[in-house]
Design a protein around this motif. Structure first.
Motif, PDB file in Angstrom:
ATOM      1  N   ASN A   1      45.863   8.267  64.037  1.00  0.00           N
ATOM      2  CA  ASN A   1      45.314   8.162  65.380  1.00  0.00           C
ATOM      3  C   ASN A   1      43.909   7.570  65.295  1.00  0.00           C
ATOM      4  N   GLY A   2      43.631   6.626  66.159  1.00  0.00           N
ATOM      5  CA  GLY A   2      42.314   5.994  66.158  1.00  0.00           C
ATOM      6  C   GLY A   2      42.171   4.883  65.136  1.00  0.00           C
ATOM      7  N   TRP A   3      43.296   4.405  64.588  1.00  0.00           N
ATOM      8  CA  TRP A   3      43.214   3.324  63.597  1.00  0.00           C
ATOM      9  C   TRP A   3      42.541   2.092  64.180  1.00  0.00           C
TER      10      TRP A   3
ATOM     11  N   VAL B   1      39.992  12.070  71.560  1.00  0.00           N
ATOM     12  CA  VAL B   1      39.754  10.713  71.063  1.00  0.00           C
ATOM     13  C   VAL B   1      38.311  10.294  71.348  1.00  0.00           C
ATOM     14  N   ASP B   2      37.902   9.255  70.650  1.00  0.00           N
ATOM     15  CA  ASP B   2      36.618   8.619  70.932  1.00  0.00           C
ATOM     16  C   ASP B   2      36.870   7.282  71.616  1.00  0.00           C
TER      17      ASP B   2
ATOM     18  N   VAL C   1      48.853  -1.692  69.488  1.00  0.00           N
ATOM     19  CA  VAL C   1      50.072  -1.042  68.992  1.00  0.00           C
ATOM     20  C   VAL C   1      49.716   0.366  68.506  1.00  0.00           C
ATOM     21  N   GLY C   2      50.417   1.361  69.039  1.00  0.00           N
ATOM     22  CA  GLY C   2      50.159   2.735  68.614  1.00  0.00           C
ATOM     23  C   GLY C   2      48.744   3.191  68.892  1.00  0.00           C
ATOM     24  N   ILE C   3      48.253   2.917  70.100  1.00  0.00           N
ATOM     25  CA  ILE C   3      46.871   3.269  70.453  1.00  0.00           C
ATOM     26  C   ILE C   3      46.851   4.675  71.055  1.00  0.00           C
ATOM     27  N   TYR C   4      46.089   5.538  70.438  1.00  0.00           N
ATOM     28  CA  TYR C   4      45.998   6.951  70.837  1.00  0.00           C
ATOM     29  C   TYR C   4      44.860   7.115  71.836  1.00  0.00           C
ATOM     30  N   SER C   5      45.168   7.738  72.980  1.00  0.00           N
ATOM     31  CA  SER C   5      44.144   7.873  74.012  1.00  0.00           C
ATOM     32  C   SER C   5      44.489   9.014  74.951  1.00  0.00           C
TER      33      SER C   5
END
Length: 556
Positions: free
Chosen positions: A32-34, A309-310, A443-447
């Motif tokens: 997460n947060g990559w 998340v940030d 792609v695969g954005i965590y929020s």
């Protein structure tokens, strides 16, 4: 604009028929947060955000609060990582039913909803713009070949021809048939799953350890898990899926039936009059807040608070302007949403939406020009159809319909990924070496997602767009004199160009990244802040002359 249903349907059908067979190629996971990480130090192709902040800290520059407008479908104003950074109209007294600041919008505390009625009702779903265009122009152009038409009428006829083909010629009858079969079964099973789980909205993660007993619920789990795998996201919800399926069925019905006027029945403005601006209501949380909540978190979720998340930018206020329904947005609403954001102090506008037709593009063009005149940067998503937008139109776009050039305050964003989650160029992203400016993680954005403490992943250029909007806001926080053109310059000139060829979205062709975007690269926050710092002139110190010591001579 987060999920294209064709992919959802194919994934569901494949997984249902193959008993959820795993693909032969094992896909690695990314943290997460990559998307915020630095490739050199972590191996993940993020935007090097920590290095950007280290650079700014070393410069000892104080930040200025920047308002970022998110034009979308709504936002959850109770989300723990967002509520403290939501824009609040300082001149409006909440809930008193009075337009205190006299801007034409009553109680616009967090922004405005251009899809609302004065009676409190709100537009949730809407039709396909191609269908609206086709039926609006059918009586005028049906059976004609366009001979003798010039100017606006020629352009209108060409748009009608495209709409006719889209509405009547591109219908996948087998797909529509399958959707008609699947939707009632899903809705029946959905009510059982809701009761079993004790929640009205759930996603693939909720179903992993769920053991349904009834066949209807088993079908729902199969379909949801299949969709999650097909879209690389277990955060797609039951309500999102139902909404997507209904939208695709409306498109299918448009081939033979004029679209329902969802908006007209609720909003009750004169949609043909752009000067009729003061409509809607102040309910920015209604309808479909998943998408807008997710985008807002990418831009500015509170940093370093040990929650969720940030966000990218550390000193922003998020203004929500609701103009995007479940379906295609209307040009009038887009134009007025931009004007509202500009008039109420937004310096950056994030626009994660789009469509294939724009019958009132001139209104949107004028809003683009207005934003530019006020020093506002527009950041928009390129779209998720893996198509070349150099040759296939996608709206809104910066090319003015009157032929007088193009807007220079717009950044069009494609979606990038990581080699570990599918490749540097997202397989769904639109592209164009002339019309897409830059790529950003999508792609695969965590929020943030709706719910006080809820978070999840999503894919799309809809996610890449707020990454760029967040970086633009970061630059403006620390270098507030930059113009929209300078922000665009700093972001684009500092793009990082991949050394290896990448898969062209929608194909297996390997191409240089320069074939996919004007910059041929991916955004990098660290390089962008370094570049931006060179655009700011150091203040010139005024030379203070000593006070004169001579005395004025007396008159003779």
């Amino acid at each position: 604009m987060m999920i294209k249903f064709s992919a959802v349907l194919l994934g569901a059908l494949v997984c249902h028929s193959m008993a959820f067979a795993q693909p032969n190629v094992k896909k690695e996971t990314v943290p997460n947060g990559w998307h915020l990480m630095d490739q050199a130090s972590t191996g993940y192709y993020g935007i090097s955000l920590d290095k950007a902040y280290e650079f700014l800290k070393a410069k000892n520059i104080k930040s200025k609060t920047i308002t970022v407008a998110v034009i979308d479908g709504g936002i959850d104003t109770t989300q723990e990582d967002l509520k403290a950074i939501l824009w609040k109209n300082p001149k409006e007294i909440p809930g008193n039913g009075i337009d205190d600041d006299k801007n034409g919008y009553v109680d616009d505390v967090y922004g405005w909803n251009f899809l609302g009625g004065k009676d409190g009702r709100n537009v949730k779903e809407d039709s396909f713009e191609g269908a609206r265009v086709y039926y609006a122009l059918k009586s005028k152009y049906e059976g004609k070949d366009g001979t003798g038409l010039t100017g606006d009428e020629k352009a209108e006829f060409e748009m009608y021809q495209r709409a006719r083909k889209a509405v009547t010629g591109d219908v996948n009858e087998q797909e529509i048939y399958m959707m008609k079969q699947m939707l009632p079964r899903f809705i029946t099973g959905d009510s059982i799953v809701q009761k079993d789980l004790g929640k009205a909205e759930y996603n693939g993660n909720d179903l992993k350890n769920y053991s349904p007993k009834k066949m209807e619920a088993i079908f729902v789990k199969s379909m949801m898990i299949g969709i999650s795998k097909a879209n690389d996201s277990y955060d797609i919800t039951n309500t999102q899926l139902i909404s997507e399926m209904n939208g695709e069925l409306r498109k299918g019905e448009a081939a033979t039936t004029p679209p329902q006027e969802f908006r007209k029945e609720i909003v009750k403005d004169d949609e043909n009059d752009i000067k009729d601006r003061f409509y809607g209501n102040n309910d920015v949380m209604t309808g479909t807040p998943f998408h807008g909540t997710h985008c807002a978190g990418i831009i500015g979720a509170i940093r370093n608070n040990n929650k969720g998340v940030d966000g990218v930018a550390d000193n922003v206020r998020i203004m929500m302007v609701r103009a995007v329904p479940d379906g295609d947005e209307h040009d009038k609403d887009v134009a007025n949403a931009i004007r509202y954001a500009v008039d109420n102090g937004a310096r950056i506008i994030s626009m994660s939406f789009g469509k294939d037709f724009s019958p009132q593009k001139k209104w949107v063009d004028e809003a683009f020009r207005y934003a530019d005149s006020k020093g506002v940067l527009l950041v928009k998503a390129a779209g998720n159809d893996n198509k070349n937008v150099d040759v296939e139109p996608s709206y809104p776009n910066p090319v003015y319909a009157d032929g007088k050039g193009r807007a220079t305050n717009v950044i069009n964003v494609g979606a990038s990924g990581d080699p570990k989650n599918g490749g540097l160029a997202a397989k769904f992203s639109n592209y164009g070496k002339n019309e897409v400016d830059i790529f950003a993680p999508g792609v695969g954005i965590y929020s943030t997602i709706p719910g006080v403490s809820n978070y999840g992943n999503a894919n799309g250029t809809s996610m890449a767009c707020p990454v760029v909007a967040g970086v633009a806001a970061l630059l403006l926080e620390y270098f507030p004199t930059l113009t929209p053109q300078q922000l665009k310059q700093a972001i684009e000139k500092s793009a990082q160009v991949p050394q290896d060829k990448v898969s062209q979205p929608g194909t297996k062709d390997m191409v240089e990244f320069s074939e996919l975007a004007r910059t041929g690269g991916i955004i990098n926050a660290y390089e962008a802040v370094k570049y931006a710092s060179t655009l700011v002139k150091a203040p010139v110190k005024k030379t203070v002359l000593p006070k004169p010591t001579f005395k004025k001579a007396k008159a003779a």
